[in-house]
Design an enzyme around this catalytic site. Structure first.
Site, PDB file in Angstrom:
ATOM      1  N   MET A 142      38.405  38.961  41.393  1.00  0.00           N
ATOM      2  CA  MET A 142      38.372  39.449  42.771  1.00  0.00           C
ATOM      3  C   MET A 142      39.496  38.887  43.648  1.00  0.00           C
ATOM      4  SD  MET A 142      35.924  41.507  42.477  1.00  0.00           S
ATOM      5  CE  MET A 142      35.482  42.010  44.136  1.00  0.00           C
ATOM      6  N   LEU A 202      46.601  40.324  43.486  1.00  0.00           N
ATOM      7  CA  LEU A 202      47.681  39.620  42.801  1.00  0.00           C
ATOM      8  C   LEU A 202      49.034  40.001  43.400  1.00  0.00           C
ATOM      9  CD1 LEU A 202      46.134  40.203  39.304  1.00  0.00           C
ATOM     10  CD2 LEU A 202      46.374  37.970  40.430  1.00  0.00           C
ATOM     11  N   HIS A 212      38.046  49.326  37.281  1.00  0.00           N
ATOM     12  CA  HIS A 212      37.691  49.540  38.680  1.00  0.00           C
ATOM     13  C   HIS A 212      36.459  50.442  38.721  1.00  0.00           C
ATOM     14  CE1 HIS A 212      38.262  49.844  42.975  1.00  0.00           C
ATOM     15  NE2 HIS A 212      38.067  51.151  42.871  1.00  0.00           N
ATOM     16  N   GLU A 220      50.786  48.132  43.006  1.00  0.00           N
ATOM     17  CA  GLU A 220      49.959  48.784  44.023  1.00  0.00           C
ATOM     18  C   GLU A 220      48.481  48.681  43.631  1.00  0.00           C
ATOM     19  OE1 GLU A 220      49.792  52.973  46.535  1.00  0.00           O
ATOM     20  OE2 GLU A 220      51.148  52.784  44.821  1.00  0.00           O
ATOM     21  N   LEU A 221      47.649  48.189  44.540  1.00  0.00           N
ATOM     22  CA  LEU A 221      46.238  47.914  44.241  1.00  0.00           C
ATOM     23  C   LEU A 221      45.498  49.159  43.734  1.00  0.00           C
ATOM     24  CD1 LEU A 221      43.891  45.784  44.510  1.00  0.00           C
ATOM     25  CD2 LEU A 221      43.412  46.849  46.729  1.00  0.00           C
TER      26      LEU A 221
HETATM   27  C1  GRF Z   1      32.540  45.445  37.838  1.00  0.00           C
HETATM   28  O1  GRF Z   1      31.842  46.468  38.471  1.00  0.00           O
HETATM   29  C2  GRF Z   1      34.006  45.776  37.775  1.00  0.00           C
HETATM   30  O2  GRF Z   1      34.271  47.128  37.641  1.00  0.00           O
HETATM   31  C3  GRF Z   1      34.500  45.299  39.103  1.00  0.00           C
HETATM   32  O3  GRF Z   1      33.776  44.126  39.382  1.00  0.00           O
HETATM   33  C4  GRF Z   1      32.538  44.169  38.657  1.00  0.00           C
HETATM   34  C5  GRF Z   1      32.522  42.943  37.801  1.00  0.00           C
HETATM   35  O4  GRF Z   1      31.311  42.795  37.118  1.00  0.00           O
HETATM   36  N1  GRF Z   1      35.928  45.126  39.081  1.00  0.00           N
HETATM   37  P1  GRF Z   1      31.217  41.735  35.937  1.00  0.00           P
HETATM   38  O5  GRF Z   1      31.671  40.394  36.501  1.00  0.00           O
HETATM   39  O6  GRF Z   1      32.069  42.192  34.816  1.00  0.00           O
HETATM   40  O7  GRF Z   1      29.763  41.685  35.566  1.00  0.00           O
END
Ligand code: GRF
Length: 205
Positions: free
Chosen positions: A93, A96, A112, A146-147
Site C-alpha cells: 500500500m 512507488l 488491483h 503511472e499509478l
Molecule cells: C487485495 O484486494 C489486492 O487486490 C489489493 O489489496 C488487497 C490485498 O489483500 N491491492 P491481501 O493482503 O493480499 O490479502
C-alpha cells in the site's frame, strides 16, 4: 535442469494473495522460489505466515523515512539483495517513485481490485457500487510509473449483486484474485509474457 527463478513479494497487511502465490508455487512445483517477503509494516499479518513457511522476511518501515525517495532506495536495497527475477506487489500500500518502478520495469507485477482502467486508487469496491456497474473484478498488470496503469496481464470479473455491500463484493473479488495472480506469475516465470510498446501484454500458449 531449469534454473530456479527468484520472486520477491511486497506486502503491507493480510497477505492473502502472497499466501495464494506461495501455495501455488509449492503445489504446482514452479521452477521458482519465493526468495523473500518484504513488508513496510512490522505488524503485517502476512509476515507471520511467511516466517512459518521458512521464507526470509524483511521489514522496511516507511515511517522511518522522511521522503518517499529515501524509503524506496532502502526498499530497493533490501529487494536487490535477493536478486529477484520478478517483484510482486501483493497488497503493498505504498505509492512507488518513478525511479523505483523504472529500476524494475518489465519484471514488476501488481494486482488491483477492479477491472482496470475503471476505478483506480483506493476503495475500489465502493467505487464500483457507487457507479452501479454490473461487473466488477480484479486485474493483474505490469507496473509502470503511472499509478494502476501498465500492460494488463489477466483479469477476472464477478457479477455485482443487488444486495452487495463493499465487504461481500470485496470477498467475491478476492477469491478471483487468488486464482488469477498465481496464474499470471506462473506465465511470467515460464517466459510466456511479452509486452509490446509498453501497452499490450500477450500470453503465448
Ligand atoms: C487485495 O484486494 C489486492 O487486490 C489489493 O489489496 C488487497 C490485498 O489483500 N491491492 P491481501 O493482503 O493480499 O490479502
Amino acid at each position: 535442469m531449469r534454473a530456479m527463478k527468484k520472486i520477491v513479494i511486497l506486502i503491507s497487511g493480510r497477505g492473502s494473495n502472497m499466501q495464494a502465490i506461495v501455495r501455488a508455487a509449492q503445489n504446482e512445483k514452479w521452477p521458482a522460489e519465493i526468495a523473500a517477503v518484504i513488508s513496510n509494516r512490522a505488524d503485517a499479518e502476512g509476515c507471520a505466515y511467511a516466517e512459518a513457511q521458512g521464507i526470509p522476511v524483511r521489514v522496511v518501515p516507511h515511517a522511518a523515512f522522511a521522503t518517499r525517495a529515501g524509503f524506496d532506495a532502502a526498499l530497493q536495497e533490501q529487494i536487490d539483495a535477493f536478486a529477484p527475477d520478478l517483484l510482486v506487489l501483493a497488497g503493498f500500500m505504498r505509492i512507488l517513485t518513478p525511479a523505483f518502478v523504472t529500476h524494475y520495469m518489465g519484471r514488476i507485477l501488481n494486482i488491483h481490485p477492479s477491472l482496470l482502467p475503471s476505478f483506480i486508487g483506493l476503495a475500489t469496491h465502493q467505487q464500483a457500487l457507487d457507479a452501479g456497474v454490473k461487473l466488477h473484478g480484479a486485474t493483474v498488470h505490469f507496473v509502470t510509473p503511472e499509478l494502476d496503469h501498465g500492460p494488463i496481464v489477466a483479469q477476472a470479473a464477478v457479477s455485482v449483486l443487488p444486495d452487495d455491500t463493499e465487504q461481500t463484493l470485496a470477498a467475491r473479488v478476492l477469491e478471483q484474485e487468488h486464482i488469477i495472480y498465481p496464474k499470471a506469475i506462473r506465465w511470467f516465470i515460464e517466459g510466456r509474457l511479452s509486452v509490446v510498446e509498453n501497452r499490450i501484454c500477450h500470453v503465448s500458449p
